[in-house]
Design a protein around this motif. Structure first.
Motif, PDB file in Angstrom:
ATOM      1  N   TYR A  50       0.835  -1.206   0.000  1.00 49.34           N
ATOM      2  CA  TYR A  50       0.000   0.000   0.000  1.00 49.34           C
ATOM      3  C   TYR A  50       0.869   1.253   0.000  1.00 49.34           C
ATOM      4  O   TYR A  50       0.613   2.203  -0.761  1.00 49.34           O
ATOM      5  N   TRP A  51       1.896   1.283   0.850  1.00 49.13           N
ATOM      6  CA  TRP A  51       2.753   2.452   0.947  1.00 49.13           C
ATOM      7  C   TRP A  51       3.584   2.633  -0.317  1.00 49.13           C
ATOM      8  O   TRP A  51       3.861   3.767  -0.736  1.00 49.13           O
ATOM      9  N   ILE A  52       3.979   1.507  -0.934  1.00 44.88           N
ATOM     10  CA  ILE A  52       4.714   1.595  -2.196  1.00 44.88           C
ATOM     11  C   ILE A  52       3.840   2.239  -3.265  1.00 44.88           C
ATOM     12  O   ILE A  52       4.273   3.136  -3.997  1.00 44.88           O
ATOM     13  N   ARG A  53       2.599   1.804  -3.359  1.00 42.97           N
ATOM     14  CA  ARG A  53       1.701   2.351  -4.372  1.00 42.97           C
ATOM     15  C   ARG A  53       1.322   3.793  -4.063  1.00 42.97           C
ATOM     16  O   ARG A  53       1.141   4.600  -4.988  1.00 42.97           O
ATOM     17  N   ARG A  54       1.210   4.117  -2.786  1.00 44.51           N
ATOM     18  CA  ARG A  54       0.915   5.506  -2.410  1.00 44.51           C
ATOM     19  C   ARG A  54       2.076   6.417  -2.825  1.00 44.51           C
ATOM     20  O   ARG A  54       1.862   7.496  -3.382  1.00 44.51           O
ATOM     21  N   HIS A  55       3.283   5.980  -2.556  1.00 43.12           N
ATOM     22  CA  HIS A  55       4.470   6.740  -2.965  1.00 43.12           C
ATOM     23  C   HIS A  55       4.502   6.889  -4.488  1.00 43.12           C
ATOM     24  O   HIS A  55       4.722   7.991  -5.012  1.00 43.12           O
ATOM     25  N   MET A  56       4.274   5.786  -5.189  1.00 42.50           N
ATOM     26  CA  MET A  56       4.319   5.790  -6.642  1.00 42.50           C
ATOM     27  C   MET A  56       3.268   6.720  -7.244  1.00 42.50           C
ATOM     28  O   MET A  56       3.566   7.506  -8.145  1.00 42.50           O
ATOM     29  N   THR A  57       2.042   6.643  -6.744  1.00 43.86           N
ATOM     30  CA  THR A  57       0.966   7.477  -7.273  1.00 43.86           C
ATOM     31  C   THR A  57       1.308   8.958  -7.169  1.00 43.86           C
ATOM     32  O   THR A  57       1.174   9.723  -8.139  1.00 43.86           O
ATOM     33  N   ARG A  58       1.751   9.377  -6.023  1.00 46.24           N
ATOM     34  CA  ARG A  58       2.021  10.793  -5.798  1.00 46.24           C
ATOM     35  C   ARG A  58       3.251  11.296  -6.542  1.00 46.24           C
ATOM     36  O   ARG A  58       3.256  12.442  -7.024  1.00 46.24           O
ATOM     37  N   MET A  59       4.263  10.462  -6.685  1.00 47.76           N
ATOM     38  CA  MET A  59       5.446  10.893  -7.429  1.00 47.76           C
ATOM     39  C   MET A  59       5.134  10.992  -8.930  1.00 47.76           C
ATOM     40  O   MET A  59       5.619  11.914  -9.608  1.00 47.76           O
ATOM     41  N   ILE A  60       4.348  10.065  -9.450  1.00 42.53           N
ATOM     42  CA  ILE A  60       3.976  10.142 -10.867  1.00 42.53           C
ATOM     43  C   ILE A  60       3.157  11.397 -11.143  1.00 42.53           C
ATOM     44  O   ILE A  60       3.371  12.101 -12.141  1.00 42.53           O
ATOM     45  N   LEU A  61       2.218  11.708 -10.260  1.00 44.04           N
ATOM     46  CA  LEU A  61       1.408  12.910 -10.453  1.00 44.04           C
ATOM     47  C   LEU A  61       2.251  14.172 -10.306  1.00 44.04           C
ATOM     48  O   LEU A  61       2.054  15.147 -11.045  1.00 44.04           O
ATOM     49  N   ALA A  62       3.183  14.187  -9.350  1.00 43.87           N
ATOM     50  CA  ALA A  62       4.069  15.342  -9.201  1.00 43.87           C
ATOM     51  C   ALA A  62       4.899  15.548 -10.459  1.00 43.87           C
ATOM     52  O   ALA A  62       5.083  16.681 -10.926  1.00 43.87           O
ATOM     53  N   PHE A  63       5.386  14.457 -11.038  1.00 43.98           N
ATOM     54  CA  PHE A  63       6.149  14.556 -12.284  1.00 43.98           C
ATOM     55  C   PHE A  63       5.246  15.043 -13.419  1.00 43.98           C
ATOM     56  O   PHE A  63       5.677  15.817 -14.273  1.00 43.98           O
ATOM     57  N   THR A  64       3.993  14.578 -13.430  1.00 40.45           N
ATOM     58  CA  THR A  64       3.051  15.001 -14.459  1.00 40.45           C
ATOM     59  C   THR A  64       2.824  16.505 -14.423  1.00 40.45           C
ATOM     60  O   THR A  64       2.829  17.184 -15.461  1.00 40.45           O
ATOM     61  N   PHE A  65       2.656  17.060 -13.217  1.00 50.89           N
ATOM     62  CA  PHE A  65       2.448  18.501 -13.094  1.00 50.89           C
ATOM     63  C   PHE A  65       3.706  19.269 -13.485  1.00 50.89           C
ATOM     64  O   PHE A  65       3.616  20.378 -14.016  1.00 50.89           O
ATOM     65  N   THR A  66       4.873  18.662 -13.242  1.00 52.66           N
ATOM     66  CA  THR A  66       6.119  19.272 -13.710  1.00 52.66           C
ATOM     67  C   THR A  66       6.151  19.306 -15.236  1.00 52.66           C
ATOM     68  O   THR A  66       6.543  20.305 -15.844  1.00 52.66           O
ATOM     69  N   ALA A  67       5.720  18.206 -15.855  1.00 53.62           N
ATOM     70  CA  ALA A  67       5.681  18.136 -17.320  1.00 53.62           C
ATOM     71  C   ALA A  67       4.727  19.176 -17.895  1.00 53.62           C
ATOM     72  O   ALA A  67       5.015  19.799 -18.921  1.00 53.62           O
ATOM     73  N   MET A  68       3.588  19.379 -17.230  1.00 50.64           N
ATOM     74  CA  MET A  68       2.642  20.410 -17.679  1.00 50.64           C
ATOM     75  C   MET A  68       3.312  21.780 -17.682  1.00 50.64           C
ATOM     76  O   MET A  68       3.163  22.560 -18.635  1.00 50.64           O
ATOM     77  N   ALA A  69       4.041  22.079 -16.605  1.00 45.04           N
ATOM     78  CA  ALA A  69       4.700  23.382 -16.494  1.00 45.04           C
ATOM     79  C   ALA A  69       5.751  23.554 -17.581  1.00 45.04           C
ATOM     80  O   ALA A  69       5.901  24.646 -18.153  1.00 45.04           O
ATOM     81  N   VAL A  70       6.492  22.476 -17.890  1.00 46.83           N
ATOM     82  CA  VAL A  70       7.520  22.541 -18.925  1.00 46.83           C
ATOM     83  C   VAL A  70       6.885  22.820 -20.286  1.00 46.83           C
ATOM     84  O   VAL A  70       7.369  23.660 -21.057  1.00 46.83           O
ATOM     85  N   VAL A  71       5.799  22.124 -20.591  1.00 43.64           N
ATOM     86  CA  VAL A  71       5.119  22.323 -21.875  1.00 43.64           C
ATOM     87  C   VAL A  71       4.558  23.733 -21.974  1.00 43.64           C
ATOM     88  O   VAL A  71       4.694  24.403 -22.997  1.00 43.64           O
ATOM     89  N   ARG A  72       3.948  24.212 -20.880  1.00 44.09           N
ATOM     90  CA  ARG A  72       3.345  25.530 -20.903  1.00 44.09           C
ATOM     91  C   ARG A  72       4.367  26.660 -20.879  1.00 44.09           C
ATOM     92  O   ARG A  72       4.020  27.821 -21.072  1.00 44.09           O
ATOM     93  N   LEU A  73       5.629  26.316 -20.644  1.00 44.97           N
ATOM     94  CA  LEU A  73       6.662  27.351 -20.591  1.00 44.97           C
ATOM     95  C   LEU A  73       6.829  28.057 -21.929  1.00 44.97           C
ATOM     96  O   LEU A  73       7.289  29.188 -21.986  1.00 44.97           O
ATOM     97  N   GLY A  74       6.448  27.401 -22.983  1.00 48.86           N
ATOM     98  CA  GLY A  74       6.571  28.059 -24.281  1.00 48.86           C
ATOM     99  C   GLY A  74       7.002  27.138 -25.385  1.00 48.86           C
ATOM    100  O   GLY A  74       7.303  27.591 -26.495  1.00 48.86           O
TER     101      GLY A  74
END
Length: 219
Positions: free
Chosen positions: A156-180
């Motif tokens: 459970y803790w492994i999947r909780r860690h994985m879920t949140r890190m993937i989403l954090a990376f996803t939001f980082t990717a959004m910011a990179v794309v929106r940078l221009g």
């Protein structure tokens, strides 16, 4: 220019740190989990993204960007929550999880309000706010269940860690794309595509890290 109306030097540092964090995130996601490379890259991604997210608030004094605000707050919630998954027995982790639970709730409400606002002025439905609201709602529901019972198996803790890190990376990717980066995508599409890809990755990893996939020694 991309840094207008911000201070060129501080914004350039902000962008560079963001790209370094993005690169570290790619390394962390693409390497074998639990290895020293994965752990070090994950730490670089986590610490730099917290710094980048905090610095984003300073730039908001010059230009308010609702999506950037949401992504920054989400990162500040997701990364500590992911780290706490591997420190779940410590008192400060339990306290942090109790305090952080308000963030996905507020972000879910904000994304839902954005959907209603866009619907009042557009005829076509906006999928982006719906996806964000559903994502934050899911995280909030998970946190509510965790408050009721922290006695969980290791997977459970492994999947909780994985879920949140993937989403954090996803939001980082959004910011990179929106940078221009000119890739011909609209603001709506730069939210929809990364979020859907993230949930596909999470669904795959959920299956990979299911109890039957883990050996007794690791579980």
């Amino acid at each position: 220019m991309i840094w207008e109306p911000f201070d060129p030097v501080s914004y350039f540092i902000h962008v560079v740190l963001g790209f370094i964090a993005f690169g570290a995130g790619i390394v962390a996601l693409s390497t074998q989990k639990g290895t020293s490379i994965h752990i070090r890259a994950g730490k670089v991604f986590a610490y730099l993204m917290i710094l980048v997210a905090l610095s984003t608030f300073a730039f908001m004094a010059y230009k308010f960007l609702p999506l950037a605000l949401v992504l920054s707050i989400a990162v500040i919630y997701l990364i500590p929550s992911a780290i706490n998954a591997f420190r779940n027995g410590r008192k400060f982790a339990k306290l942090w999880d109790r305090l952080l639970i308000v963030i996905p709730f507020l972000l879910c409400v904000f994304a839902s309000m954005q959907f209603v606002r866009f619907q009042s002025i557009d005829t076509a439905p906006r999928v982006g706010p719906i996806l964000l609201a559903a994502t934050f709602g899911f995280l909030f529901f998970q946190d509510l269940l965790l408050l009721r019972n922290r006695e969980r198996e290791r997977y459970y803790w492994i999947r909780r860690h994985m879920t949140r890190m993937i989403l954090a990376f996803t939001f980082t990717a959004m910011a990179v794309v929106r940078l221009g980066i000119n890739v011909g995508l609209t603001l709506e599409q730069t939210v929809i595509f990364p979020t859907l890809i993230a949930w596909l990755c999470i669904a795959y990893c959920y299956k990979k890290y299911s109890p039957e996939k883990l050996t007794p020694a690791r579980a």
